[in-house]
Design a protein around this motif. Structure first.
Motif, PDB file in Angstrom:
ATOM      1  N   GLU A 231       0.829  -1.208   0.000  1.00 30.45           N
ATOM      2  CA  GLU A 231       0.000   0.000   0.000  1.00 30.45           C
ATOM      3  C   GLU A 231       0.864   1.260   0.000  1.00 30.45           C
ATOM      4  OE1 GLU A 231      -3.471   2.132   2.739  1.00 30.45           O
ATOM      5  OE2 GLU A 231      -2.423   0.331   3.431  1.00 30.45           O
ATOM      6  N   ARG A 232       1.900   1.280   0.810  1.00 34.89           N
ATOM      7  CA  ARG A 232       2.756   2.466   0.889  1.00 34.89           C
ATOM      8  C   ARG A 232       3.505   2.684  -0.424  1.00 34.89           C
ATOM      9  NH1 ARG A 232       6.703   2.293   5.563  1.00 34.89           N
ATOM     10  NH2 ARG A 232       6.683   4.542   5.273  1.00 34.89           N
ATOM     11  N   LEU A 233       3.933   1.593  -1.043  1.00 37.07           N
ATOM     12  CA  LEU A 233       4.661   1.698  -2.310  1.00 37.07           C
ATOM     13  C   LEU A 233       3.753   2.272  -3.399  1.00 37.07           C
ATOM     14  CD1 LEU A 233       7.523   0.942  -3.314  1.00 37.07           C
ATOM     15  CD2 LEU A 233       6.541  -1.164  -4.194  1.00 37.07           C
ATOM     16  N   MET A 234       2.504   1.833  -3.449  1.00 38.43           N
ATOM     17  CA  MET A 234       1.580   2.332  -4.462  1.00 38.43           C
ATOM     18  C   MET A 234       1.197   3.782  -4.204  1.00 38.43           C
ATOM     19  SD  MET A 234       1.548  -0.111  -6.443  1.00 38.43           S
ATOM     20  CE  MET A 234       1.961  -1.844  -6.454  1.00 38.43           C
ATOM     21  N   LEU A 235       1.132   4.185  -2.938  1.00 40.22           N
ATOM     22  CA  LEU A 235       0.835   5.578  -2.623  1.00 40.22           C
ATOM     23  C   LEU A 235       1.934   6.500  -3.140  1.00 40.22           C
ATOM     24  CD1 LEU A 235      -0.619   5.468   1.010  1.00 40.22           C
ATOM     25  CD2 LEU A 235      -1.790   6.243  -1.045  1.00 40.22           C
TER      26      LEU A 235
END
Length: 353
Positions: free
Chosen positions: A324-328
């Motif tokens: 999730e953090r990488l996609m954000l």
């Protein structure tokens, strides 16, 4: 590719500078996500698709059949698409001036840019002779309305990227160091104090650096080199605990060091490999961290062998949070994949160089 050096010893340069007992590091100012950060492939693609979808639906109301709709849609696209791209280019070029503005002024500026872009699209159609009586006011109003819709999406994206807004959702990932890890590390240091005081000192220094990184104000992103240095410190601590059971191999490409990652992203992946690969196995596991730059993309792999070819099953929370953090941060430019094959579990990241 060249293998990395072992973690820095006491008094050597650390991840955020030299560690001096009693000296407090100034907290890093949290990065502020901007509403006009539209210079991303994913944002551009979604904006264009949204505007084209609205235009396509609008054309249906005045079309008699499919051929008529296709003709009207093509005609409108000739003005709408350049106008949309003009808005995106302007927002991207002016973001350093627009992002510091207050929320109200950002909305006003974005809507005004939309109105101007609508007029630009109408002017292009009028210039090519496709419109006999250009609807200037309607074009400006449509541009303003569509830009407001896009701004609403960008507002929530900026809110999601803001460290203060994501702190609660990422608390499991950045909930500092797990208590049993702290307990085991302190026990290891105590056991080394008399026999190997220098080694014990290094363990405590590595532990202090992990806590410093976990407790400081989060930035939007850090370099891959910083994340590697932090992961090396973590593994240096676990090496004391597991000894020969933990076998680590680093295959690092120096040209990939400046790629950007969310902070504290690589260390949880390494910790996950230790927890599910080394801990449950009496013989330990082989852990390999690889970085490689391929043109405009950097590939990061964290691989570990598993006991009995299966490993210990977890809840997947750490991996889900990392994804999730990488996609954000990188949107569609990032890829996150996991695979278990022939007793080897691998996490693979692809990020912009």
């Amino acid at each position: 590719m060249t293998p990395s050096k072992p973690p820095a010893g006491f008094g050597e340069s650390t991840l955020y500078g030299s560690f001096i007992p009693g000296e407090e590091a100034a907290p890093a100012a949290p990065a502020r996500a901007g509403m006009f950060d539209v210079c991303h492939v994913g944002v551009v693609l979604r904006t264009v698709l949204l505007v084209e979808a609205v235009v396509g639906v609008g054309a249906m109301f005045v079309s008699e059949n499919f051929q008529d709709w296709l003709l009207r849609f093509s005609l409108l696209t000739g003005g709408v698409l350049p106008a949309t791209l003009a808005w995106l280019i302007a927002a991207c070029s002016l973001k350093k001036y627009l992002n510091p503005l207050g929320a109200s002024m950002q909305w006003v500026a974005g809507v005004l840019l939309g109105a101007l872009s609508g007029l630009y699209g109408c002017a292009m159609l009028a210039f090519t002779g496709m419109l006999k009586s250009p609807p200037w006011w309607a074009s400006a109003a449509a541009g303003a309305l569509l830009s407001a819709i896009v701004l609403a999406g960008l507002f929530w994206r900026a809110k999601a990227l803001t460290p203060a807004a994501t702190a609660a959702r990422l608390d499991e990932l950045q909930s500092r160091i797990r208590p049993h890890f702290l307990f085991n590390t302190l026990n290891s240091a105590i056991a080394l104090v008399r026999a190997e005081p220098v080694k014990a000192e290094r363990v405590l220094e590595d532990l202090s650096e992990l806590f410093r990184s976990a407790l400081e104000d989060p930035a939007e992103s850090v370099t891959l080199a910083q994340e590697i240095a932090l992961a090396q410190r973590y593994l240096a601590i676990e090496q004391v605990r597991f000894g020969e059971r933990l076998r680590v191999s680093w295959n690092l490409d120096p040209t990939a060091d400046m790629a950007r990652l969310p902070p504290l992203l690589l260390q949880p992946l390494v910790e996950n490999a230790v927890r599910h690969g080394v801990e449950p196995s009496a013989s330990g596991a082989q852990l390999t961290i690889t970085t490689l730059r391929r043109g405009a993309t950097v590939v990061v792999k964290v691989t570990n062998s598993t006991p009995g070819g299966a490993g210990e099953r977890g809840h997947g929370l750490a991996l889900a949070n990392v994804r999730e953090r990488l996609m954000l941060l990188h949107d569609v430019q990032a890829q996150f994949k996991t695979a278990l094959k022939d007793g080897v579990f691998q996490v693979r990241l692809e990020i912009p160089a």
